[in-house]
Design an enzyme around this catalytic site. Structure first.
Site, PDB file in Angstrom:
ATOM      1  N   ASP A 179     -10.863   3.034  -2.603  1.00  0.00           N
ATOM      2  CA  ASP A 179     -11.215   1.771  -1.945  1.00  0.00           C
ATOM      3  C   ASP A 179     -12.671   1.408  -2.218  1.00  0.00           C
ATOM      4  OD1 ASP A 179      -8.766   2.070  -0.811  1.00  0.00           O
ATOM      5  OD2 ASP A 179      -9.462   1.875   1.249  1.00  0.00           O
ATOM      6  N   ASP A 226       0.838  -1.205   0.000  1.00  0.00           N
ATOM      7  CA  ASP A 226       0.000   0.000   0.000  1.00  0.00           C
ATOM      8  C   ASP A 226       0.876   1.261   0.000  1.00  0.00           C
ATOM      9  OD1 ASP A 226      -2.341   1.404   0.054  1.00  0.00           O
ATOM     10  OD2 ASP A 226      -3.147   0.441   1.846  1.00  0.00           O
TER      11      ASP A 226
HETATM   12  C1  GLA Z   1      -5.942   1.223   2.117  1.00  0.00           C
HETATM   13  C2  GLA Z   1      -6.172   0.221   0.986  1.00  0.00           C
HETATM   14  C3  GLA Z   1      -7.197  -0.809   1.420  1.00  0.00           C
HETATM   15  C4  GLA Z   1      -6.706  -1.523   2.669  1.00  0.00           C
HETATM   16  C5  GLA Z   1      -6.424  -0.513   3.773  1.00  0.00           C
HETATM   17  C6  GLA Z   1      -5.747  -1.152   4.963  1.00  0.00           C
HETATM   18  O1  GLA Z   1      -7.069   1.994   2.382  1.00  0.00           O
HETATM   19  O2  GLA Z   1      -6.593   0.878  -0.170  1.00  0.00           O
HETATM   20  O3  GLA Z   1      -7.405  -1.735   0.369  1.00  0.00           O
HETATM   21  O4  GLA Z   1      -5.570  -2.270   2.357  1.00  0.00           O
HETATM   22  O5  GLA Z   1      -5.567   0.524   3.303  1.00  0.00           O
HETATM   23  O6  GLA Z   1      -5.460  -0.231   5.992  1.00  0.00           O
END
Ligand code: GLA
Length: 412
Positions: free
Chosen positions: A220, A159
């Site tokens: 997300d 990430d």
């Molecule tokens: C980000 C990513 C998500 C997830 C969260 C975890 O928001 O985009 O897919 O992995 O972090 O904290």
């Protein structure tokens, strides 16, 4: 709008030009199960004993993946997202899992999962903290790459929270190189576009295809239909820029499947499965496999949808037509090629909310369907209704926020 024909040609030309990350992995979009959407950062095992991020949860889901047929259908990776770690590195600066929730350690968990025939994936972050605040790899790239290889990890989702925008991309590239140097084949999922595109920065997709096996492009996913359609809006608006970079070894990733969770109806779930398959998106479930209802399980296991997603050509389908205001038509050229013409997966998705299943019609010519001998047609979620060709058009009825998902193979 591009005709399908020019769309196919552009895609093929570009795909053959770009080089992919040389690890031989993810030749079709990765399929698996990931903790985040359904189980988020639940770390309180007293309040949520069956749902907290723990080796118990992963082992339980791994067993379900095998016993309930997901592995056999192609769902191969089980991926622990954020919140598996302890807040602190160990005395030698290595990452370590939370000792209460992962008492056997990550290597033992990975090996357990692998003993069932699955592959093991894990989450980290290229910044100094993960999005949920656990230690990131920034400043520890070498030791962390080696730790993941020592733990026999098969897939890493890296990430991009808590990063310096100046070094964001370089950090990803460097970590990919370090992973390669360990000699262990590890699928490398990057997220740098998701930290550039929302700021108006156009990511370097040809670099992504060289450095990463897949990459999150955008927001997300969350448990709502509104969120699915927002993601689709971004992908269709940007498709002419990004679709050509999806292909064997390197994929655009619109995020996890919501199918089987709380928000999507059965028809909306079919729609997500259809369009994700057409987009050659990674198929990453995130649902409680212990309690998923059979109708949703059937959607996830649908063999035609999976075959379209996993088609060897690896072409990312696009939005090619909008019928009757807001019934979108997505299409993806697939195998087999018969007398020079591609087979075609077509997904209608209705953005309408006005009650009845509307008739939607799309001229076959617009879809590049010209075979004088006609087509073998499969109606993927409604096998009874294959009589969809009328007067040179494909004509179907699409339920509000539902889908019609077709496969057409030219007759020889
Ligand atoms: C980000 C990513 C998500 C997830 C969260 C975890 O928001 O985009 O897919 O992995 O972090 O904290």
């Amino acid at each position: 709008m591009l005709t399908l024909f020019s769309f196919v040609i552009t895609t093929i030309v570009v795909v053959t030009k770009v080089e992919s990350l040389d690890n031989g992995l993810a030749l079709t979009p990765p399929m698996g199960w990931m903790t985040w959407q359904r189980f988020r950062c639940i770390t309180d095992c007293e309040q949520y004993p069956l749902e907290c991020i723990s080796e118990k949860l992963i082992k339980t889901m791994a067993k379900r993946m095998v016993v309930d047929g997901y592995l056999k259908a192609g769902y191969e990776y089980i991926i622990v997202d954020d919140c598996w770690m302890s807040n602190k590195r160990d005395s030698e600066n290595r990452l370590q899992p939370d000792p209460i929730r992962f008492p056997s350690g990550i290597k033992s968990l990975a090996n357990y999962v692998q003993s069932l025939g699955l592959k093991f994936g894990i989450y980290e972050d290229s910044g100094y903290k993960t999005c949920a605040g656990y230690p990131g790899i920034y400043g520890h790239l070498e030791i962390d790459a080696q730790t993941f290889a020592d733990w026999e990890v098969d897939y890493i989702k890296l990430d991009g929270c808590y990063n310096d925008p100046e070094t964001l991309v370089d950090g990803y590239i460097r970590f990919g190189e370090l992973l390669n140097q360990t000699g262990r084949p590890i699928v490398y999922s990057c997220s740098w576009p998701a930290y550039e595109e929302p700021l108006g920065i156009k990511s370097n997709y040809s670099l992504l295809t060289e450095k990463c096996n897949l990459w999150r492009n955008w927001d997300d996913i969350e448990d709502s239909w509104y969120n699915v359609t927002n993601i689709l809006d971004w992908f269709s608006e940007n498709q002419d820029r990004i679709a050509k970079y999806s292909g064997p070894g390197h994929w655009n990733d619109p995020d996890m499947l919501l199918v089987g969770n709380f928000a999507l109806s059965e028809d909306q779930s079919k729609a997500q499965m259809a369009i994700w398959s057409i987009m050659a998106a990674p198929l990453l479930m995130s649902v409680d496999l212990r309690t998923i209802k059979p109708e949703f399980r059937q959607i996830l296991l649908n063999p035609d949808a999976i075959a379209i997603n996993q088609d060897k050509l690896g072409i990312m389908g696009k939005l090619v037509y909008t019928a009757l205001k807001r019934i979108d038509v997505w299409a993806k050229p697939i195998m087999p090629i018969v007398n020079g013409e591609f087979s075609l997966a077509i997904g209608f998705i209705s953005n309408r909310i006005d009650g009845y299943p509307r008739i939607a019609s799309v001229p076959m010519k617009t879809l590049g369907l010209n075979n004088p001998k006609g087509y073998h047609i499969t109606n993927i979620f409604d096998p009874e209704y294959v009589d969809v060709i009328s007067g040179g058009n494909i004509v179907v009825r699409v339920k509000p926020s539902g889908t019609v998902f077709l496969k057409l193979i030219p007759k020889d």
